[in-house]
Scaffold this motif. Sequence first.
Motif, PDB file in Angstrom:
ATOM      1  N   ARG A 435       0.826  -1.214   0.000  1.00 32.82           N
ATOM      2  CA  ARG A 435       0.000   0.000   0.000  1.00 32.82           C
ATOM      3  C   ARG A 435       0.854   1.255   0.000  1.00 32.82           C
ATOM      4  NH1 ARG A 435      -2.539   3.516   3.602  1.00 32.82           N
ATOM      5  NH2 ARG A 435      -4.621   4.204   2.921  1.00 32.82           N
ATOM      6  N   HIS A 436       1.887   1.322   0.854  1.00 35.09           N
ATOM      7  CA  HIS A 436       2.770   2.487   0.897  1.00 35.09           C
ATOM      8  C   HIS A 436       3.426   2.726  -0.457  1.00 35.09           C
ATOM      9  CE1 HIS A 436       2.973   4.514   4.717  1.00 35.09           C
ATOM     10  NE2 HIS A 436       2.981   3.370   5.381  1.00 35.09           N
ATOM     11  N   PHE A 437       3.789   1.646  -1.129  1.00 34.96           N
ATOM     12  CA  PHE A 437       4.439   1.766  -2.426  1.00 34.96           C
ATOM     13  C   PHE A 437       3.475   2.365  -3.454  1.00 34.96           C
ATOM     14  CE2 PHE A 437       5.418  -0.149  -6.600  1.00 34.96           C
ATOM     15  CZ  PHE A 437       6.693   0.361  -6.788  1.00 34.96           C
ATOM     16  N   LEU A 438       2.229   1.904  -3.440  1.00 30.60           N
ATOM     17  CA  LEU A 438       1.236   2.427  -4.385  1.00 30.60           C
ATOM     18  C   LEU A 438       0.975   3.912  -4.132  1.00 30.60           C
ATOM     19  CD1 LEU A 438      -1.359  -0.507  -4.440  1.00 30.60           C
ATOM     20  CD2 LEU A 438       0.632  -0.147  -5.912  1.00 30.60           C
ATOM     21  N   ILE A 439       0.875   4.281  -2.865  1.00 34.90           N
ATOM     22  CA  ILE A 439       0.665   5.697  -2.544  1.00 34.90           C
ATOM     23  C   ILE A 439       1.870   6.524  -2.974  1.00 34.90           C
ATOM     24  CG2 ILE A 439       0.351   7.346  -0.649  1.00 34.90           C
ATOM     25  CD1 ILE A 439      -1.221   5.202   0.833  1.00 34.90           C
ATOM     26  N   PHE A 440       3.063   5.973  -2.801  1.00 38.67           N
ATOM     27  CA  PHE A 440       4.270   6.679  -3.230  1.00 38.67           C
ATOM     28  C   PHE A 440       4.256   6.904  -4.736  1.00 38.67           C
ATOM     29  CE2 PHE A 440       8.586   6.376  -4.981  1.00 38.67           C
ATOM     30  CZ  PHE A 440       9.162   7.491  -4.389  1.00 38.67           C
ATOM     31  N   VAL A 441       3.845   5.893  -5.505  1.00 36.37           N
ATOM     32  CA  VAL A 441       3.776   6.031  -6.961  1.00 36.37           C
ATOM     33  C   VAL A 441       2.788   7.136  -7.335  1.00 36.37           C
ATOM     34  CG1 VAL A 441       3.045   4.897  -9.097  1.00 36.37           C
ATOM     35  CG2 VAL A 441       4.488   3.670  -7.463  1.00 36.37           C
ATOM     36  N   ALA A 442       1.617   7.124  -6.686  1.00 39.01           N
ATOM     37  CA  ALA A 442       0.603   8.141  -6.988  1.00 39.01           C
ATOM     38  C   ALA A 442       1.116   9.541  -6.647  1.00 39.01           C
ATOM     39  CB  ALA A 442      -0.684   7.843  -6.215  1.00 39.01           C
ATOM     40  N   PHE A 443       1.743   9.693  -5.475  1.00 41.26           N
ATOM     41  CA  PHE A 443       2.260  11.001  -5.080  1.00 41.26           C
ATOM     42  C   PHE A 443       3.377  11.450  -6.013  1.00 41.26           C
ATOM     43  CE2 PHE A 443      -0.405  10.997  -1.593  1.00 41.26           C
ATOM     44  CZ  PHE A 443      -0.177  12.065  -0.732  1.00 41.26           C
ATOM     45  N   THR A 444       4.225  10.521  -6.426  1.00 39.80           N
ATOM     46  CA  THR A 444       5.335  10.890  -7.306  1.00 39.80           C
ATOM     47  C   THR A 444       4.828  11.351  -8.665  1.00 39.80           C
ATOM     48  OG1 THR A 444       6.760   9.279  -6.200  1.00 39.80           O
ATOM     49  CG2 THR A 444       7.478  10.084  -8.345  1.00 39.80           C
ATOM     50  N   VAL A 445       3.828  10.643  -9.209  1.00 37.28           N
ATOM     51  CA  VAL A 445       3.262  11.065 -10.491  1.00 37.28           C
ATOM     52  C   VAL A 445       2.624  12.447 -10.354  1.00 37.28           C
ATOM     53  CG1 VAL A 445       1.469  10.585 -12.201  1.00 37.28           C
ATOM     54  CG2 VAL A 445       2.896   8.726 -11.344  1.00 37.28           C
ATOM     55  N   ALA A 446       1.878  12.664  -9.264  1.00 35.86           N
ATOM     56  CA  ALA A 446       1.237  13.962  -9.060  1.00 35.86           C
ATOM     57  C   ALA A 446       2.274  15.070  -8.909  1.00 35.86           C
ATOM     58  CB  ALA A 446       0.320  13.910  -7.839  1.00 35.86           C
ATOM     59  N   LEU A 447       3.298  14.820  -8.132  1.00 39.44           N
ATOM     60  CA  LEU A 447       4.348  15.828  -7.943  1.00 39.44           C
ATOM     61  C   LEU A 447       5.091  16.113  -9.237  1.00 39.44           C
ATOM     62  CD1 LEU A 447       6.040  15.074  -4.501  1.00 39.44           C
ATOM     63  CD2 LEU A 447       4.939  17.186  -5.221  1.00 39.44           C
ATOM     64  N   THR A 448       5.447  15.052  -9.958  1.00 43.69           N
ATOM     65  CA  THR A 448       6.145  15.242 -11.240  1.00 43.69           C
ATOM     66  C   THR A 448       5.290  16.049 -12.200  1.00 43.69           C
ATOM     67  OG1 THR A 448       7.268  13.115 -10.953  1.00 43.69           O
ATOM     68  CG2 THR A 448       7.246  14.057 -13.168  1.00 43.69           C
ATOM     69  N   SER A 449       4.018  15.700 -12.253  1.00 43.21           N
ATOM     70  CA  SER A 449       3.097  16.406 -13.141  1.00 43.21           C
ATOM     71  C   SER A 449       2.995  17.882 -12.761  1.00 43.21           C
ATOM     72  CB  SER A 449       1.721  15.735 -13.081  1.00 43.21           C
ATOM     73  OG  SER A 449       0.766  16.508 -13.756  1.00 43.21           O
ATOM     74  N   LEU A 450       2.776  18.149 -11.476  1.00 42.62           N
ATOM     75  CA  LEU A 450       2.626  19.535 -11.023  1.00 42.62           C
ATOM     76  C   LEU A 450       3.886  20.349 -11.282  1.00 42.62           C
ATOM     77  CD1 LEU A 450       0.689  19.113  -7.656  1.00 42.62           C
ATOM     78  CD2 LEU A 450      -0.095  20.346  -9.670  1.00 42.62           C
ATOM     79  N   MET A 451       5.017  19.791 -10.909  1.00 40.57           N
ATOM     80  CA  MET A 451       6.260  20.554 -10.996  1.00 40.57           C
ATOM     81  C   MET A 451       6.743  20.692 -12.444  1.00 40.57           C
ATOM     82  SD  MET A 451       6.752  21.540  -8.044  1.00 40.57           S
ATOM     83  CE  MET A 451       6.080  21.184  -6.441  1.00 40.57           C
ATOM     84  N   LEU A 452       6.809  19.583 -13.168  1.00 37.08           N
ATOM     85  CA  LEU A 452       7.325  19.633 -14.529  1.00 37.08           C
ATOM     86  C   LEU A 452       6.386  20.418 -15.450  1.00 37.08           C
ATOM     87  CD1 LEU A 452       9.352  18.795 -16.676  1.00 37.08           C
ATOM     88  CD2 LEU A 452       8.108  16.640 -16.938  1.00 37.08           C
TER      89      LEU A 452
END
Length: 584
Positions: A435-452
Amino acid sequence: MTTTEAFLFVIGGVLVVAMTARVAPRIRVAGPLLLVLIGIVASYLPFLPDITVNPEWILVGVLPPLLYSAAVSLPAVEFRRDLLPIAGLAVVLVFVSSFVLGTFFYVAIPDLGYPLALALGAILSPTDAVATAVAKRLGVSRRVVTMLEGESLLNDASALVILNSAVAAFVLIASTGQPPPLIDAVGGFFWAVFIAIVIGAIVGYANLRLRSWLRSSAATTAAGFIVPFVAYLPTEELGGSGLVAAVVAGIVTGQGAARWFTPEQRMSDHVTWRTVELILEGGVFLIMGLEMSEIVTGTANGIHGIAHGLWIAGAAFGILLAVRAGYVTLLVWGQGRRLHPRRAERLNAISDRIDEIEAGGPQQLGDRGRRITEAGWNRRLAIFRRRISRAMSDLNYYRTAPLGWKHGTIIVWSGMRGVVTLAAAQTLPADAPSRHFLIFVAFTVALTSLMLQGFTLPALVRLLRVSNDDDENLVRSEQQRIVREMHQAALLAAEDGSLTRRDGSSFAPEFTERVGPLFLQAGEAEDDEARDILELRLALIRVRRERLIELSGGGQFGSAALRRALAELDASQLNVELRLESAD
């Protein structure tokens, strides 16, 4: 965290959001992006505790008012004109993205299982309204902004319906070993949308009637706060999409405000919901950054690790962009077909045919025509003419604001992930594998999307040299036409003696004829006559507003021009009413 610490945290968070709203425009950075950065930095400060927010607070307490606030100010005319492509972005694209990503996650994370893989795909599919805020600030075409705004309002519901169905399938398989029938999932989606539209429309209309009866701006503002939750909660209980219900309630309220609310109520609502939107949206992005350190730590201690999570997130981000680019390419191509010359020819031919029918009268229909009264005949012709006029106005809109490859590029690159992705990721079942890994993937995609995408979108707009100068010219032209229409309505009302005071009494004909209907100041007459002049100006404003409401329903003018005209009427009315109060 103690109660005192929680209150101090909330106070500090509101101050940070407020100061960011002041600083962000000066450094030319969108406020939500800056808040995420501040949150990430703060999350690694040793004196701050780990921040964890129950996702239900975001899904139930934050998203309904946020979406309702955006829906109230939605440009309804443009939304109607582009409803089909908006629905495609909000529903079809979300479904395609969810299943493509779900298949990828199923292959890339073997121990996940397809239901959870699809759930993660649904979590990453919806875009965030922050892209709309960035696009507005950059002066992008109003049509593009409306499409992005409409997409971000509706796609959350599509994604959450898929997510809930996938999680339910995961639970059912875990308990019985059998997946649910596909027909149940499809039927559940259509039911969720249908019941949401019904309840949202009922709540929106009840909101208009109740608050118009309350009258007091303070009382109506207090009642307005509960509207998104009144729409959301019963809809969810009936198996519908509460977010769609909140959006529908907001659209109904926004479109009925000109008819049912007073100028003071409209101005109060505008300021109130802008404030609510600023605090809630800013708070969520700040929390997003603050939670990052704990998520990174949990993933680092898991079986997959940070490096694997970054690879999965990067590949998912690339898939999202590729799917979105392919779909938007088809969308832009399809919109170009709406400008086919034969469409204008058909509309002109229909208009000419209506003229012929009108000249022939109802008797040309034989026995059936003799049963139609003159009033009914004229009413039917007026309806047909209004529809043709609206269709021709829509066609002119498509011509003046066409979608080309540049606009398509901006739509693709504006597909940022944000609030819904963060909240939905944390609703995954507690017993879900990794579960932690899945949440990390979701947060990373969201952060990458927002920042990039968020930080490079301004440069992309400058590179493509896309501006809304044509939009502004069109709005000014439409506003001038609206003013002429309202002016003509005021003159006719003054001539036929239909103007009345606030108490319903009529003006003396000789007074109306002598004073005239336009822009008179109270100082031009004696005190007794000055009140009559102010009353006359109020009566003329009422006539103009009625004409404006008629024009807004005809589809001939854009939302921006209509709202500017309404704001000017509201300001004039408040000014005159204040002077009348001072004279009492």
